[in-house]
Write a protein that holds these residues in place. Structure first.
Motif, PDB file in Angstrom:
ATOM      1  N   MET A  41      11.019 -45.775   1.168  1.00  0.00           N
ATOM      2  CA  MET A  41      10.770 -45.405   2.574  1.00  0.00           C
ATOM      3  C   MET A  41      10.911 -46.949   3.158  1.00  0.00           C
ATOM      4  SD  MET A  41       9.487 -43.119   4.481  1.00  0.00           S
ATOM      5  CE  MET A  41       9.071 -41.640   3.626  1.00  0.00           C
ATOM      6  N   HIS A  42      10.252 -47.839   2.525  1.00  0.00           N
ATOM      7  CA  HIS A  42      10.147 -49.172   3.081  1.00  0.00           C
ATOM      8  C   HIS A  42      11.622 -49.695   3.555  1.00  0.00           C
ATOM      9  CE1 HIS A  42       5.972 -50.532   2.856  1.00  0.00           C
ATOM     10  NE2 HIS A  42       5.956 -49.603   1.808  1.00  0.00           N
ATOM     11  N   LEU A  43      12.568 -49.289   2.782  1.00  0.00           N
ATOM     12  CA  LEU A  43      13.975 -49.591   2.853  1.00  0.00           C
ATOM     13  C   LEU A  43      14.545 -48.799   4.221  1.00  0.00           C
ATOM     14  CD1 LEU A  43      16.322 -51.261   2.161  1.00  0.00           C
ATOM     15  CD2 LEU A  43      17.048 -49.294   0.693  1.00  0.00           C
ATOM     16  N   ARG A  44      14.032 -47.507   4.169  1.00  0.00           N
ATOM     17  CA  ARG A  44      14.365 -46.671   5.504  1.00  0.00           C
ATOM     18  C   ARG A  44      13.841 -47.266   6.761  1.00  0.00           C
ATOM     19  NH1 ARG A  44      13.402 -40.672   3.399  1.00  0.00           N
ATOM     20  NH2 ARG A  44      14.905 -40.436   1.658  1.00  0.00           N
ATOM     21  N   VAL A  45      12.803 -47.511   6.703  1.00  0.00           N
ATOM     22  CA  VAL A  45      12.102 -48.097   7.947  1.00  0.00           C
ATOM     23  C   VAL A  45      12.753 -49.490   8.418  1.00  0.00           C
ATOM     24  CG1 VAL A  45       9.763 -49.027   9.011  1.00  0.00           C
ATOM     25  CG2 VAL A  45       9.887 -46.582   7.470  1.00  0.00           C
ATOM     26  N   GLU A  46      13.097 -50.294   7.520  1.00  0.00           N
ATOM     27  CA  GLU A  46      13.743 -51.424   7.830  1.00  0.00           C
ATOM     28  C   GLU A  46      14.816 -51.270   8.488  1.00  0.00           C
ATOM     29  OE1 GLU A  46      14.076 -55.402   8.153  1.00  0.00           O
ATOM     30  OE2 GLU A  46      12.170 -54.619   7.541  1.00  0.00           O
ATOM     31  N   LYS A  47      15.659 -50.431   7.671  1.00  0.00           N
ATOM     32  CA  LYS A  47      17.326 -50.367   8.132  1.00  0.00           C
ATOM     33  C   LYS A  47      17.729 -49.349   9.103  1.00  0.00           C
ATOM     34  CE  LYS A  47      19.755 -51.479   3.966  1.00  0.00           C
ATOM     35  NZ  LYS A  47      21.107 -51.549   3.893  1.00  0.00           N
ATOM     36  N   VAL A  48      16.716 -48.330   9.410  1.00  0.00           N
ATOM     37  CA  VAL A  48      17.097 -47.396  10.301  1.00  0.00           C
ATOM     38  C   VAL A  48      15.663 -46.764  11.083  1.00  0.00           C
ATOM     39  CG1 VAL A  48      19.310 -46.519   9.435  1.00  0.00           C
ATOM     40  CG2 VAL A  48      17.081 -45.551   8.462  1.00  0.00           C
ATOM     41  N   PRO A  49      14.909 -47.762  11.737  1.00  0.00           N
ATOM     42  CA  PRO A  49      13.733 -47.261  12.237  1.00  0.00           C
ATOM     43  C   PRO A  49      13.932 -46.297  13.529  1.00  0.00           C
ATOM     44  CG  PRO A  49      13.988 -49.614  12.975  1.00  0.00           C
ATOM     45  CD  PRO A  49      15.202 -48.920  11.791  1.00  0.00           C
ATOM     46  N   SER A  71      21.875 -40.540  10.413  1.00  0.00           N
ATOM     47  CA  SER A  71      23.038 -40.114  10.910  1.00  0.00           C
ATOM     48  C   SER A  71      24.171 -40.343  10.256  1.00  0.00           C
ATOM     49  CB  SER A  71      23.082 -40.584  12.425  1.00  0.00           C
ATOM     50  OG  SER A  71      23.270 -42.093  12.548  1.00  0.00           O
ATOM     51  N   THR A  72      25.353 -39.437  10.269  1.00  0.00           N
ATOM     52  CA  THR A  72      26.670 -39.336   9.661  1.00  0.00           C
ATOM     53  C   THR A  72      27.491 -38.515  10.144  1.00  0.00           C
ATOM     54  OG1 THR A  72      27.362 -39.006   7.354  1.00  0.00           O
ATOM     55  CG2 THR A  72      25.599 -37.641   8.087  1.00  0.00           C
ATOM     56  N   ASN A  73      28.798 -38.710   9.635  1.00  0.00           N
ATOM     57  CA  ASN A  73      29.738 -37.621  10.094  1.00  0.00           C
ATOM     58  C   ASN A  73      30.010 -36.777   9.258  1.00  0.00           C
ATOM     59  OD1 ASN A  73      30.502 -38.523  12.689  1.00  0.00           O
ATOM     60  ND2 ASN A  73      31.535 -40.409  12.023  1.00  0.00           N
ATOM     61  N   GLU A  74      29.372 -36.706   8.274  1.00  0.00           N
ATOM     62  CA  GLU A  74      29.436 -35.888   6.869  1.00  0.00           C
ATOM     63  C   GLU A  74      28.695 -34.437   7.496  1.00  0.00           C
ATOM     64  OE1 GLU A  74      28.681 -36.896   2.807  1.00  0.00           O
ATOM     65  OE2 GLU A  74      28.994 -39.010   3.456  1.00  0.00           O
ATOM     66  N   THR A  75      28.820 -33.410   6.799  1.00  0.00           N
ATOM     67  CA  THR A  75      28.521 -32.029   7.232  1.00  0.00           C
ATOM     68  C   THR A  75      27.629 -31.607   6.148  1.00  0.00           C
ATOM     69  OG1 THR A  75      30.461 -31.216   6.403  1.00  0.00           O
ATOM     70  CG2 THR A  75      30.169 -31.820   8.700  1.00  0.00           C
ATOM     71  N   VAL A  76      27.466 -31.944   5.017  1.00  0.00           N
ATOM     72  CA  VAL A  76      26.640 -31.511   3.886  1.00  0.00           C
ATOM     73  C   VAL A  76      25.615 -32.424   3.544  1.00  0.00           C
ATOM     74  CG1 VAL A  76      26.902 -30.505   1.541  1.00  0.00           C
ATOM     75  CG2 VAL A  76      28.679 -30.065   3.234  1.00  0.00           C
ATOM     76  N   LEU A  77      24.486 -31.893   3.452  1.00  0.00           N
ATOM     77  CA  LEU A  77      23.444 -33.012   2.760  1.00  0.00           C
ATOM     78  C   LEU A  77      23.428 -32.721   1.301  1.00  0.00           C
ATOM     79  CD1 LEU A  77      19.536 -32.920   4.336  1.00  0.00           C
ATOM     80  CD2 LEU A  77      20.389 -33.834   1.901  1.00  0.00           C
ATOM     81  N   ASP A  86      22.299 -46.965   3.089  1.00  0.00           N
ATOM     82  CA  ASP A  86      23.463 -47.318   3.637  1.00  0.00           C
ATOM     83  C   ASP A  86      24.480 -46.403   3.837  1.00  0.00           C
ATOM     84  OD1 ASP A  86      22.756 -50.057   3.285  1.00  0.00           O
ATOM     85  OD2 ASP A  86      23.498 -50.208   1.313  1.00  0.00           O
ATOM     86  N   LEU A  87      24.334 -45.132   3.688  1.00  0.00           N
ATOM     87  CA  LEU A  87      24.906 -43.893   4.185  1.00  0.00           C
ATOM     88  C   LEU A  87      24.751 -43.638   5.777  1.00  0.00           C
ATOM     89  CD1 LEU A  87      24.515 -41.432   1.165  1.00  0.00           C
ATOM     90  CD2 LEU A  87      26.473 -43.014   1.672  1.00  0.00           C
ATOM     91  N   TYR A  88      24.047 -44.394   6.182  1.00  0.00           N
ATOM     92  CA  TYR A  88      23.781 -44.458   7.527  1.00  0.00           C
ATOM     93  C   TYR A  88      24.891 -44.999   8.546  1.00  0.00           C
ATOM     94  CZ  TYR A  88      21.698 -45.607  12.205  1.00  0.00           C
ATOM     95  OH  TYR A  88      21.244 -45.924  13.636  1.00  0.00           O
ATOM     96  N   ASP A  89      25.435 -43.981   9.481  1.00  0.00           N
ATOM     97  CA  ASP A  89      26.496 -44.332  10.243  1.00  0.00           C
ATOM     98  C   ASP A  89      25.772 -44.157  11.784  1.00  0.00           C
ATOM     99  OD1 ASP A  89      28.642 -44.475  12.178  1.00  0.00           O
ATOM    100  OD2 ASP A  89      29.959 -43.002  10.952  1.00  0.00           O
ATOM    101  N   PRO A  90      25.523 -45.280  12.438  1.00  0.00           N
ATOM    102  CA  PRO A  90      24.887 -45.228  13.689  1.00  0.00           C
ATOM    103  C   PRO A  90      25.664 -44.334  14.686  1.00  0.00           C
ATOM    104  CG  PRO A  90      25.321 -47.596  13.172  1.00  0.00           C
ATOM    105  CD  PRO A  90      26.060 -46.810  12.031  1.00  0.00           C
ATOM    106  N   ALA A  91      26.878 -44.120  14.404  1.00  0.00           N
ATOM    107  CA  ALA A  91      27.634 -43.397  15.557  1.00  0.00           C
ATOM    108  C   ALA A  91      27.879 -41.968  14.809  1.00  0.00           C
ATOM    109  CB  ALA A  91      29.136 -44.107  15.549  1.00  0.00           C
ATOM    110  N   GLY A  92      27.251 -41.639  13.575  1.00  0.00           N
ATOM    111  CA  GLY A  92      27.618 -40.444  13.170  1.00  0.00           C
ATOM    112  C   GLY A  92      27.032 -39.285  14.135  1.00  0.00           C
ATOM    113  N   GLU A  93      27.883 -37.939  14.253  1.00  0.00           N
ATOM    114  CA  GLU A  93      27.452 -37.027  14.992  1.00  0.00           C
ATOM    115  C   GLU A  93      26.517 -35.960  14.442  1.00  0.00           C
ATOM    116  OE1 GLU A  93      31.265 -33.788  13.852  1.00  0.00           O
ATOM    117  OE2 GLU A  93      31.480 -35.314  15.864  1.00  0.00           O
ATOM    118  N   ASN A  94      26.382 -36.058  13.086  1.00  0.00           N
ATOM    119  CA  ASN A  94      25.208 -35.259  12.548  1.00  0.00           C
ATOM    120  C   ASN A  94      24.085 -36.034  12.113  1.00  0.00           C
ATOM    121  OD1 ASN A  94      27.143 -33.100  12.589  1.00  0.00           O
ATOM    122  ND2 ASN A  94      28.087 -33.959  11.063  1.00  0.00           N
ATOM    123  N   VAL A  95      23.028 -35.437  11.964  1.00  0.00           N
ATOM    124  CA  VAL A  95      21.848 -36.074  11.284  1.00  0.00           C
ATOM    125  C   VAL A  95      21.226 -35.021  10.103  1.00  0.00           C
ATOM    126  CG1 VAL A  95      19.280 -36.845  11.680  1.00  0.00           C
ATOM    127  CG2 VAL A  95      20.889 -36.884  13.591  1.00  0.00           C
TER     128      VAL A  95
END
Length: 186
Positions: A41-49, A71-77, A86-95
């Motif tokens: 949780m701390h890592l997520r808040v730090e990397k992708v607030p 966010s990611t361009n992947e379509t399956v969770l 680190d799978l976070y893609d700021p330009a990803g079209e899906n969340v």
């Protein structure tokens, strides 16, 4: 958004110094096999607030609930989203929504629905195409009411559970339509 909740809560991105609060809320809201670890949780808040939305009780200044995702361009969770920011893609079209947490004392007042609407609107304005989440069978009807479609059983087995994968298509938002009309008229 109900007027009462609009007055009672502030909806905004998380602040980095609120990671401990969200970790504690996660611990309260989910069984240990499903909950995000405090370290993650701390890592997520730090990397992708910017992928968090918190509802802060204006009377106490404390977080009453939050949503977080990547966010990611992947379509399956898949399970890796829960473990790897680190799978976070700021330009990803899906969340991929990783958690919708509301403290017990704030449940049954529509807070989760209002957080979800706020999150959907924000991500639509950010150009996202869909939100994807997993939930237990008991929550399918709740998410359907929030505009999600049940895609059946998920590939995720996070926490040793069987999950339904649900998708909400965001489409074009009103702000985009207004902006386009303004450009055409201008």
């Amino acid at each position: 958004m109900t007027q009462e909740n609009l007055v009672r809560f502030e909806f905004r991105n998380i602040k980095k110094n609120e990671a401990e609060q969200t970790a504690e809320i996660e611990r309260i809201c989910f069984p240990s096999n499903e909950a995000c670890t405090p370290e993650m949780m701390h890592l997520r808040v730090e990397k992708v607030p910017e992928m968090f939305l918190v509802a802060v009780d204006k009377a106490t200044g404390k977080i009453a609930g939050f949503i977080n995702g990547l966010s990611t361009n992947e379509t399956v969770l898949r399970d890796e989203f829960f473990q790897n920011a680190d799978l976070y893609d700021p330009a990803g079209e899906n969340v991929m929504i990783l958690g919708v947490d509301v403290l017990p004392e704030y449940r049954r007042i529509g807070l989760a629905s209002e957080m979800m609407e706020c999150y959907k609107n924000r991500e639509r304005q950010n150009g996202r195409k869909r939100l994807i989440l997993t939930c237990l069978e008991s929550k399918v009807a709740m998410y359907r009411k929030m505009g999600y479609e049940d895609n059946g059983m998920s590939v995720s087995s996070w926490g040793g559970e069987q999950w339904h994968e649900m998708t909400c298509k965001l489409g074009k938002g009103i702000p985009e339509a207004i902006a386009k009309t303004a450009l055409e008229l201008g």
